[in-house]
Design an enzyme around this catalytic site. Structure first.
Site, PDB file in Angstrom:
ATOM      1  CD  GLU A 188      16.888  13.997  21.123  1.00 43.55           C
ATOM      2  OE1 GLU A 188      16.188  13.462  20.244  1.00 43.55           O
ATOM      3  OE2 GLU A 188      16.420  14.496  22.166  1.00 43.55           O
TER       4      GLU A 188
ATOM      5  CG  HIS B 163      14.108  19.988  18.451  1.00 40.35           C
ATOM      6  ND1 HIS B 163      14.441  20.699  19.585  1.00 40.35           N
ATOM      7  CD2 HIS B 163      13.540  18.841  18.895  1.00 40.35           C
ATOM      8  CE1 HIS B 163      14.093  20.014  20.658  1.00 40.35           C
ATOM      9  NE2 HIS B 163      13.540  18.878  20.256  1.00 40.35           N
TER      10      HIS B 163
END
Length: 404
Positions: A49, A270
């Site tokens: 990402e 995350h």
């Protein structure tokens, strides 16, 4: 490797959540990630990402001194978001885009547009491949419409590793797999490839409880999504296996635990995963083995095939609905064309509808026809991909059941 019987490989894996204009404090966090990587000096860094190529370029400039080798993988409409930094030469790269990756009309999810994929890089002298990947996200666990697609992706990834790792010595896989450890997809991937979970195998562990990588304490986490899981969930992994005359042992596994040291923000929504692997040459080739006892593997493949079959039936229904809509729109256009021709030929007293309404209806019918035809073609491809995956799983089951 020839001169040193043991190689220590330190691997860093992180879903960076770096979406331009959408992710909170993106530039600040990317800067922080770069500073940490430069300070810690890992051997291999796997990032997901990183949607902006400018962010990758900034990281490449900052990390060039300690990670002289890097690669950014371009895929889909907005990119794959995958990149790798390495202390070792990257001798070769391969990018493979999954056959299915969600639906183009689900704009709020966006997985289809990013062209999620996995990439493999051959390096570290004689120890390829080193794949990194990201699978389709799970947006609703109770009604997971994307489960068949994610299982197809897990199967394609497992097949790739199984068929390309035969010439390798060690395989290391890192990434955001968007699956819980007990989910059928992760069991299928591990069982079919023989990959071992660094968290389960680590001699020492330090970090979030149960190795979770989405935790409520992270200020960027949407806590409503974690209500069924008060401790958080583990969806980011470092997996590995030895194939030939090497053994691999995970000496230590760490995860970050919220805010980065000395700051008030974490690296991402995350938690990062950091593994220290010890790779040692042994005297005899180990060979490539399945990671799960075969009776259990039969059950896992059967369960996965059942879920793919559910998705296949749903795709057929959607294809039928789209085709029926296209036919109805075409019939409406033909009726309008016949009425217009009749009016031109003088067979009717006058136009039955006002011209503006007639034109708007024609444009609407044409738009529906084009949209429905596009959806019919897309779901036709979806049916073929799911059918092909189900066929492959059926053949795999037959081979497992016939094996003595």
């Amino acid at each position: 490797m020839e001169g040193d019987p043991t190689l220590q490989l330190r691997v860093f894996d992180l879903n960076c959540w770096a979406i331009r204009y959408l992710s909170k404090r993106r530039q600040e966090r990317v800067q922080l990630i770069g500073d940490t990587l430069r300070r810690e000096g890992f051997d291999l860094v796997l990032l997901q990402e990183v949607w902006s190529e400018q962010d990758y370029s900034d990281l490449k400039v900052k990390l060039g001194g300690c990670y002289p080798f890097s690669h950014y993988f371009r895929s889909g409409v907005i990119g794959s978001g995958l990149c790798v930094f390495s202390r070792f030469p990257i001798l070769d790269t391969l990018l493979y885009q999954y056959s299915l990756n969600g639906y183009p009309y689900m704009l709020q999810h966006g997985d289809w547009f990013c062209g999620k994929c996995w990439h493999g890089g051959a390096g570290i002298t004689a120890i390829p491949p080193l794949p990194s990947c990201q699978l389709h996200a799970e947006y609703c666990r109770e009604k997971d419409a994307y489960l068949p697609h994610r299982l197809l992706q897990a199967w394609e990834l497992a097949q790739f590793i199984r068929h390309t790792s035969k010439a390798a010595d060690v395989v290391v896989l890192g990434g955001d797999l968007n699956m819980h450890p007990e989910d059928v997809g992760i069991r299928l991937l591990r069982g079919w490839t023989g990959l071992r979970d660094a968290f389960a195998e680590a001699t020492r562990f330090e970090g979030c409880e149960d190795g979770c990588t989405l935790v409520p304490d992270n200020c960027f986490t949407v806590n409503s999504e974690l209500l069924p899981f008060p401790l958080g969930i583990r969806i980011d992994y470092i997996l590995y296996k030895a194939v030939s005359s090497f053994t691999v042992k995970c000496e230590e596994l760490k995860t970050t635990t919220g805010t980065a040291p000395g700051t008030d923000i974490p690296f991402s929504d995350h938690e990062a995963v950091m593994a220290t692997l010890h790779i040692r040459r042994q005297g005899q080739a180990a060979g490539d083995t399945l990671g799960t006892a075969e009776p259990m593997l039969v059950d896992v493949v059967t369960e996965a095939r059942t879920e793919v079959g559910v998705g296949l039936r749903a795709a057929r229904r959607q294809r039928y609905s789209a085709g029926r809509m296209a036919v109805l729109a075409l019939l409406l256009l033909l009726l309008q064309a016949a009425a217009a021709l009749g009016a031109l030929a003088g067979l009717a007293d006058g136009q039955p509808f006002p011209k503006l309404s007639f034109c708007l209806l024609a444009f609407l019918a044409l738009g529906v026809l084009l949209l429905a035809t596009g959806l019919h073609l897309f779901h036709t491809m979806e049916v073929k991909m799911l059918q092909g995956t189900e066929d492959q799983m059926r053949m795999a089951l037959r081979a497992l059941q016939e094996r003595p």
